[in-house]
Design a protein around this motif. Structure first.
Motif, PDB file in Angstrom:
ATOM      1  N   THR B  96       0.831  -1.205   0.000  1.00  0.00           N
ATOM      2  CA  THR B  96       0.000   0.000   0.000  1.00  0.00           C
ATOM      3  C   THR B  96       0.867   1.258   0.000  1.00  0.00           C
ATOM      4  OG1 THR B  96      -1.573  -1.234   1.314  1.00  0.00           O
ATOM      5  CG2 THR B  96      -1.916   1.114   1.161  1.00  0.00           C
ATOM      6  N   ILE B  97       1.865   1.278   0.875  1.00  0.00           N
ATOM      7  CA  ILE B  97       2.737   2.455   0.969  1.00  0.00           C
ATOM      8  C   ILE B  97       3.509   2.640  -0.336  1.00  0.00           C
ATOM      9  CG2 ILE B  97       4.668   3.469   2.225  1.00  0.00           C
ATOM     10  CD1 ILE B  97       3.757   1.956   4.673  1.00  0.00           C
ATOM     11  N   ILE B 100       1.200   3.969  -3.231  1.00  0.00           N
ATOM     12  CA  ILE B 100       0.761   5.361  -3.151  1.00  0.00           C
ATOM     13  C   ILE B 100       1.927   6.306  -3.424  1.00  0.00           C
ATOM     14  CG2 ILE B 100       1.016   5.660  -0.634  1.00  0.00           C
ATOM     15  CD1 ILE B 100      -1.905   6.951  -2.674  1.00  0.00           C
ATOM     16  N   LEU B 101       3.131   5.878  -3.046  1.00  0.00           N
ATOM     17  CA  LEU B 101       4.289   6.735  -3.353  1.00  0.00           C
ATOM     18  C   LEU B 101       4.564   6.778  -4.845  1.00  0.00           C
ATOM     19  CD1 LEU B 101       6.728   5.987  -0.433  1.00  0.00           C
ATOM     20  CD2 LEU B 101       5.403   8.041  -0.864  1.00  0.00           C
ATOM     21  N   ALA B 104       1.913   9.034  -6.361  1.00  0.00           N
ATOM     22  CA  ALA B 104       2.117  10.449  -6.045  1.00  0.00           C
ATOM     23  C   ALA B 104       3.239  11.050  -6.892  1.00  0.00           C
ATOM     24  CB  ALA B 104       2.431  10.621  -4.564  1.00  0.00           C
ATOM     25  N   THR B 133      -3.802  12.093  -7.368  1.00  0.00           N
ATOM     26  CA  THR B 133      -3.117  11.280  -6.361  1.00  0.00           C
ATOM     27  C   THR B 133      -4.117  10.597  -5.448  1.00  0.00           C
ATOM     28  OG1 THR B 133      -1.436  12.973  -6.363  1.00  0.00           O
ATOM     29  CG2 THR B 133      -1.284  11.311  -4.656  1.00  0.00           C
ATOM     30  N   THR B 134      -5.122  11.371  -5.035  1.00  0.00           N
ATOM     31  CA  THR B 134      -6.101  10.784  -4.127  1.00  0.00           C
ATOM     32  C   THR B 134      -7.310  10.252  -4.896  1.00  0.00           C
ATOM     33  OG1 THR B 134      -7.000  12.971  -3.795  1.00  0.00           O
ATOM     34  CG2 THR B 134      -5.474  12.167  -2.137  1.00  0.00           C
ATOM     35  N   ASN B 135      -7.150  10.041  -6.203  1.00  0.00           N
ATOM     36  CA  ASN B 135      -8.216   9.401  -6.966  1.00  0.00           C
ATOM     37  C   ASN B 135      -8.143   7.899  -6.698  1.00  0.00           C
ATOM     38  OD1 ASN B 135      -9.809   8.211  -8.876  1.00  0.00           O
ATOM     39  ND2 ASN B 135      -9.152   9.539 -10.537  1.00  0.00           N
ATOM     40  N   LEU B 139      -5.228   4.015  -7.435  1.00  0.00           N
ATOM     41  CA  LEU B 139      -4.742   3.028  -6.468  1.00  0.00           C
ATOM     42  C   LEU B 139      -5.574   1.748  -6.581  1.00  0.00           C
ATOM     43  CD1 LEU B 139      -2.788   2.417  -4.191  1.00  0.00           C
ATOM     44  CD2 LEU B 139      -4.405   3.376  -2.592  1.00  0.00           C
TER      45      LEU B 139
END
Lengths: 202, 214
Positions: B96-97, B100-101, B104, B133-135, B139
């Protein structure tokens, strides 16, 4: 005094879902049953409290240019924690929430509170804000999930409410994807009517 | 690992273990991701940009193109990191980390490129580009590809199809909302409520695709 205000504003006046229309993806996706809504609410609230706490604690250390990546890493760490704990102790819930557990990372509510509140308020207020927003998010999900589960399956939190006759021919669309959009639209419309009545009286 | 072995690992279908594409499965993935399990209307991924950028047809198209582009790159990056780095090192819990990186930094890159080469599009997309990014669709597709154990080829096909599905929903919604501006909507339902209602009706229409290849 301001602590209590920070705590309660998330529940109604600034409810993240109904007033700010944030966090829609998990909100619409996991509200097929009240149980899922509660599980998602608990997970999101935990992440929200932890991330608000850390962001607020480090708000003077994190350089403002790289603050968003820092917030995302903080949030992702706690989401990974929740993911693993839930997988170990509540495997059924973990399975039914599916990809929406890792997707808590990109829940706009959590990043929104980190950016909009925790990075300029003291630690205790940020925690109060997180608890309030978490409860507000959970309550909103439970409201929509109640409608969807009751109409679509005849049950509420797995208790049979409407009887087996209804369950033979439930309003299946409420539990399918369109039901979420349509019921949410009615709930938002209804809350607008309430708001207008209140405004008219004043 | 020599390049031939690497290539065959990249292209292997996980269920059969044979290298190369299965055209039938590929078509099934494409149809499922665009229509049957449309990311916005059936899976509820990417609702925020769906509501935020669907007021104008032009910006809807721009946003859709940006999402397809980022989605494909993000899938390429996340699949490679997951299968060639995290799995061999036993670090899959960091996925997950890591994802997302990757997303981003990719979004940052796309933003810089757009700012340089297409300022008009950049100003049209405005605040929504950082929001990619937060779409959760981006992810979401990365996580789904790992969950489904797709090979790299299928993952990319799935990502492009998911992006097309997202763009389709966004463009349809933008067209409808432009008409909706002129419609006589009850005051309480103006804005967000009626947008959700329209999305619900579109979702019913997309429900008609269920059973098609999916």
């Amino acid at each position: 005094m301001s602590l209590i205000k920070d705590l309660t504003k998330g529940i109604y006046h600034e409810n993240p879902v109904f007033k700010l229309v944030l966090g829609m993806c998990p909100f619409l996706a996991v509200t097929t049953s009240v149980e899922n809504a509660l599980g998602m609410g608990a997970a999101a609230t935990f992440v929200l409290i932890c991330s608000n706490f850390l962001v607020s604690l480090f708000r003077n250390i994190i350089p403002s240019k790289v603050r968003i990546p820092c917030y995302i890493v903080i949030i992702a760490t706690f989401v990974t924690l929740v993911d693993m704990v839930m997988n170990a102790y509540l495997p059924d819930l973990h399975r039914s929430l599916g990809i929406f557990i890792p997707l808590i990372v990109v829940n706009c509510i959590i990043l929104g509170r980190a950016e909009g509140f925790a990075n300029r308020n003291p630690v205790l207020n940020s925690i109060a804000d997180a608890i309030g927003m978490g409860i507000g998010f959970t309550l909103a999900m439970v409201v929509l999930a109640s409608f969807r589960e009751l109409l679509g399956n005849g049950t509420w939190l797995n208790f049979n409410i409407l009887g087996s006759a209804y369950q033979n021919q439930p309003l299946l669309i409420a539990i399918l994807a369109p039901g979420a959009f349509i019921l949410l639209s009615f709930i938002l419309g209804f809350s607008n009517i309430l708001e207008q009545r209140k405004g008219g009286r004043q | 690992m020599n390049s031939a072995v690497l290539l065959s690992t990249l292209l292997a279908t996980p269920d059969s273990g044979s290298p190369g594409f299965d055209l039938g499965k590929m078509m099934a993935i494409i149809i499922a991701s665009i229509f049957v399990n449309n990311f916005v209307l059936a899976r509820f991924l990417g609702i925020c940009p769906f509501l935020g950028v669907s007021k104008q047809l032009d910006s809807a198209i721009g946003m859709g193109a940006a999402v397809i582009f980022v989605m494909t790159l993000a899938t390429l990056g996340s699949w490679t990191v997951y299968n060639l780095l995290l799995v061999p090192m036993g670090l899959t819990y960091l996925s997950t980390i890591a994802f997302i990186l990757i997303i981003a930094s990719l979004v940052q890159l796309v933003e810089m490129i757009l700012q340089k080469y297409s300022p008009a599009l950049y100003s049209a997309l405005g605040i929504f580009l950082p929001l990619i990014t937060t779409n959760c669709a981006i992810l979401g597709v990365a996580v789904l590809n790992i969950d489904e154990k797709y090979s790299l080829g299928y993952s990319l096909v799935n990502a492009i199809a998911a992006g097309i599905g997202f763009t389709l929903a966004l463009i349809l919604m933008a067209g409808l909302r432009q008409k909706l501006e002129l419609a006589d909507v009850p005051p309480a339902m103006k804005g967000k409520p009626v947008a959700f209602l329209v999305a619900g009706i579109m979702s019913i229409a997309f429900l008609g695709f269920a059973g098609l290849g999916g």
